[in-house]
Design a protein around this motif. Structure first.
Motif, PDB file in Angstrom:
ATOM      1  N   GLY A  95      15.211  57.609  93.733  1.00 40.82           N
ATOM      2  CA  GLY A  95      15.504  57.042  95.039  1.00 40.82           C
ATOM      3  C   GLY A  95      16.228  57.962  96.005  1.00 40.82           C
ATOM      4  N   ALA A  96      16.420  59.232  95.649  1.00 37.89           N
ATOM      5  CA  ALA A  96      17.087  60.162  96.560  1.00 37.89           C
ATOM      6  C   ALA A  96      16.262  60.324  97.838  1.00 37.89           C
ATOM      7  N   LEU A  97      16.915  60.236  98.988  1.00 41.02           N
ATOM      8  CA  LEU A  97      16.226  60.409 100.257  1.00 41.02           C
ATOM      9  C   LEU A  97      16.023  61.876 100.600  1.00 41.02           C
ATOM     10  N   ALA A  98      16.821  62.753 100.002  1.00 43.43           N
ATOM     11  CA  ALA A  98      16.703  64.190 100.253  1.00 43.43           C
ATOM     12  C   ALA A  98      17.287  64.943  99.070  1.00 43.43           C
ATOM     13  N   CYS A  99      16.825  66.178  98.871  1.00 47.60           N
ATOM     14  CA  CYS A  99      17.369  67.069  97.847  1.00 47.60           C
ATOM     15  C   CYS A  99      17.723  68.394  98.519  1.00 47.60           C
ATOM     16  N   LEU A 100      18.955  68.833  98.336  1.00 48.97           N
ATOM     17  CA  LEU A 100      19.394  70.134  98.848  1.00 48.97           C
ATOM     18  C   LEU A 100      19.759  71.020  97.674  1.00 48.97           C
ATOM     19  N   LEU A 101      19.264  72.241  97.697  1.00 45.16           N
ATOM     20  CA  LEU A 101      19.471  73.170  96.591  1.00 45.16           C
ATOM     21  C   LEU A 101      20.608  74.124  96.909  1.00 45.16           C
ATOM     22  N   LYS A 102      21.596  74.167  96.018  1.00 46.51           N
ATOM     23  CA  LYS A 102      22.705  75.107  96.170  1.00 46.51           C
ATOM     24  C   LYS A 102      22.235  76.524  95.826  1.00 46.51           C
ATOM     25  N   PRO A 103      22.788  77.530  96.502  1.00 43.98           N
ATOM     26  CA  PRO A 103      23.672  77.427  97.675  1.00 43.98           C
ATOM     27  C   PRO A 103      22.862  77.227  98.940  1.00 43.98           C
ATOM     28  N   PHE A 104      23.444  76.615  99.950  1.00 48.41           N
ATOM     29  CA  PHE A 104      22.769  76.426 101.221  1.00 48.41           C
ATOM     30  C   PHE A 104      23.787  76.582 102.347  1.00 48.41           C
ATOM     31  N   GLU A 105      23.282  76.856 103.542  1.00 47.51           N
ATOM     32  CA  GLU A 105      24.137  76.997 104.716  1.00 47.51           C
ATOM     33  C   GLU A 105      24.679  75.623 105.118  1.00 47.51           C
ATOM     34  N   PRO A 106      25.940  75.534 105.552  1.00 50.05           N
ATOM     35  CA  PRO A 106      26.497  74.248 105.977  1.00 50.05           C
ATOM     36  C   PRO A 106      25.654  73.534 107.020  1.00 50.05           C
ATOM     37  N   ARG A 107      25.002  74.323 107.896  1.00 43.86           N
ATOM     38  CA  ARG A 107      24.201  73.684 108.947  1.00 43.86           C
ATOM     39  C   ARG A 107      23.053  72.865 108.361  1.00 43.86           C
ATOM     40  N   MET A 108      22.566  73.230 107.170  1.00 47.46           N
ATOM     41  CA  MET A 108      21.469  72.484 106.564  1.00 47.46           C
ATOM     42  C   MET A 108      21.901  71.067 106.223  1.00 47.46           C
ATOM     43  N   LEU A 109      23.100  70.929 105.666  1.00 44.35           N
ATOM     44  CA  LEU A 109      23.605  69.598 105.373  1.00 44.35           C
ATOM     45  C   LEU A 109      23.888  68.844 106.664  1.00 44.35           C
ATOM     46  N   ALA A 110      24.464  69.532 107.647  1.00 43.74           N
ATOM     47  CA  ALA A 110      24.752  68.884 108.932  1.00 43.74           C
ATOM     48  C   ALA A 110      23.475  68.352 109.573  1.00 43.74           C
TER      49      ALA A 110
END
Length: 218
Positions: A95-110
């Protein structure tokens, strides 16, 4: 006034948890809760604080973050260094709406938080949702501001509904409608040319005028 989106970071690395919490806290319309460092802490926080959105690491000291997402009963992003396809498929199935892979730039999460806020705004309330509204919400969540299926007339109706009776800027209309500012500005200009809306200039402290739009008087 719309309630802020209560967001809980779940990560056992206190530096990473603090960084993600701070990114959330900087976003307008979000409330960053104190991070949880384990599955047990997260479950307790979910029961007592009732977050709207979780940002969950996969590997936690006392369990699996994806299992937590599956059982949480609220929206969630999975954030992890685990970039293998089976883990990502499992996160999406949970049910995850998104997946972000570490490491990533802070702007990606923003950026993803901003998309989520627009997605959530489009699906707010308890009434029926039209297919085009659902398509638009999902397109925004996945990084497209304007789905191809949205016609010009449908966009203009969306903008007029978002404008309502209040005087608003193109940015304010775009946020309410869940579309890009450029699209809102383009259609508002076309509506103004046809005298459907009126445009006024408001000068702020910087001296640069801001275009403010209202429905034209009939």
């Amino acid at each position: 006034m719309t309630d802020p989106i209560r967001t809980l970071v779940v990560d056992d690395d206190f530096r990473v948890a603090g960084l993600h919490r701070d990114i959330v806290a900087e976003r307008p319309g979000f409330l960053a809760l104190e991070p949880a460092r384990s599955v047990a802490e997260a479950r307790a926080a979910i029961r007592t604080l009732r977050p709207d959105l979780l940002l969950v690491d996969v590997y936690l000291p006392d369990g699996d973050g994806i299992d937590l997402v599956r059982a949480a009963g609220c929206d969630a992003f999975v954030i992890s260094a685990a970039g293998d396809a089976p883990t990502l498929r499992r996160a999406l199935r949970a049910g995850a709406l998104a997946c972000l892979l570490k490491p990533f730039e802070p702007r990606m999460l923003a950026e993803r938080l901003e998309r989520y806020a627009r997605f959530r705004n489009l699906l707010a309330g308890t009434g029926a949702v039209a297919q085009e509204d659902l398509d638009r919400a999902l397109a925004i969540l996945n990084g497209s501001s304007d789905p191809v299926s949205l016609s010009r007339s449908a966009t203009e109706k969306l903008i007029l509904d978002a404008l309502g009776a209040d005087e608003s800027s193109a940015s304010e209309v775009a946020e309410r409608a869940g579309i890009s500012r450029a699209t809102a500005q383009r259609h508002l200009a076309a509506l103004a040319a046809r005298s459907v809306v009126e445009v006024r200039l408001r000068y702020g402290s910087t001296g640069r005028p801001e275009h403010r739009y209202t429905l034209a008087s009939r």
